[in-house]
Design an enzyme around this catalytic site. Sequence first.
Site, PDB file in Angstrom:
ATOM      1  N   ASP A   9       0.841  -1.205   0.000  1.00  0.00           N
ATOM      2  CA  ASP A   9       0.000   0.000   0.000  1.00  0.00           C
ATOM      3  C   ASP A   9       0.873   1.251   0.000  1.00  0.00           C
ATOM      4  OD1 ASP A   9       0.862  -0.219   2.608  1.00  0.00           O
ATOM      5  OD2 ASP A   9      -1.127  -0.131   3.519  1.00  0.00           O
ATOM      6  N   SER A  10       2.213   1.054  -0.010  1.00  0.00           N
ATOM      7  CA  SER A  10       3.129   2.178  -0.246  1.00  0.00           C
ATOM      8  C   SER A  10       2.897   2.758  -1.636  1.00  0.00           C
ATOM      9  CB  SER A  10       4.583   1.726  -0.077  1.00  0.00           C
ATOM     10  OG  SER A  10       4.834   0.540  -0.821  1.00  0.00           O
ATOM     11  N   ASP A  54      -1.096  -6.063  -0.318  1.00  0.00           N
ATOM     12  CA  ASP A  54      -1.543  -5.455   0.944  1.00  0.00           C
ATOM     13  C   ASP A  54      -3.046  -5.243   0.951  1.00  0.00           C
ATOM     14  OD1 ASP A  54       0.552  -5.073   2.732  1.00  0.00           O
ATOM     15  OD2 ASP A  54       1.205  -3.196   1.809  1.00  0.00           O
ATOM     16  N   LYS A  93      -1.418  -9.371   2.697  1.00  0.00           N
ATOM     17  CA  LYS A  93      -0.687  -8.954   3.904  1.00  0.00           C
ATOM     18  C   LYS A  93      -1.566  -7.994   4.695  1.00  0.00           C
ATOM     19  CE  LYS A  93       3.104  -6.135   3.756  1.00  0.00           C
ATOM     20  NZ  LYS A  93       2.638  -4.910   4.477  1.00  0.00           N
ATOM     21  N   GLU A 139      -1.663  -5.633   8.489  1.00  0.00           N
ATOM     22  CA  GLU A 139      -0.854  -5.051   9.558  1.00  0.00           C
ATOM     23  C   GLU A 139      -1.520  -5.275  10.914  1.00  0.00           C
ATOM     24  OE1 GLU A 139      -0.030  -0.923   8.755  1.00  0.00           O
ATOM     25  OE2 GLU A 139       0.880  -1.369   6.809  1.00  0.00           O
ATOM     26  N   GLU A 180       8.966  -4.374  10.502  1.00  0.00           N
ATOM     27  CA  GLU A 180       9.427  -3.086   9.969  1.00  0.00           C
ATOM     28  C   GLU A 180       9.981  -2.210  11.075  1.00  0.00           C
ATOM     29  OE1 GLU A 180       6.672  -1.163   7.289  1.00  0.00           O
ATOM     30  OE2 GLU A 180       7.855   0.689   7.244  1.00  0.00           O
TER      31      GLU A 180
END
Length: 272
Positions: A52-53, A91, A121, A123, A190
Amino acid sequence: MSVAKKQYKRITVKSLIEMKANAEKIAMLTAYDYTMAKIVDHAGIDIILVGDSASNVMAGHETTLPITLDQMIYHASSVIRAIERCLVVVDLPFGTYQGNSRKALESAIRIMKESGGHAVKLEGGSEISESVSRILTAGIPVMGHLGLTPQSIYKFGTYTVRAKEEAEANKLIEDAILLQELGCFALVLEKVPAKLAEKVAKKLSIPVIGIGAGAGVDGQVLVMHDMLGMTHEFNPRFLRRYLNLYDEMSGAFKNYIADVKSLDFPNEKEQY
Ligand code: KIV
């Protein structure tokens, strides 16, 4: 000393777990479009993360929060059309899985069906355990993500190293074990202290992939635009730049502009 490397025809969740067992490091990079994904897959990358970057490096948002599920599906399907060998992890964006496991499953199914991605993925740790479990029950592989989780940036307030204090480090270890027990096939850590990341990697049998988490983990991930030196204003300590594309590309664009203005381009051979 030579490193024995097994050649995996097609990277799967299973081959990644074998790589950890064989102490073969895993190389992961982000990609968001067809052309870049093709280059990085042919170069031999193990995993492409459609991160999602994309919200930052493709769309220019300050955070990862604004990107939508439809936009992630667009990026992921472009990547999927390019690849032949690597595993593609996508993501789940902010707001599509937190606090509602049914919605989480629906979001993950949309990613898998509409983009052709191979895994998702998410978080977070215990807070999202119901969502992780429910997605896994549908046979969708899940990668966890702990430490600095950018979707929680407004809770953290800064992008500095996480889990330096004992309480946060202990919670991270508990969450990592929980994610493995739930059935995640890998975990991203991270921006956490290298010693803590190494401890987690040793405790888990699933691969731990670090970004700013030191060398004691099972693999590394970087954002492609950062490692290519396209984002020259972003300078974290963990980042190694393999090219200086910002300057190289600026030079090429300036030369093109000058050639057009001076009538040097196109020349006799460059026309019909
Ligand atoms: O979105 C992303 O690029 C990521 C990596 C930084 C791990 O989550």
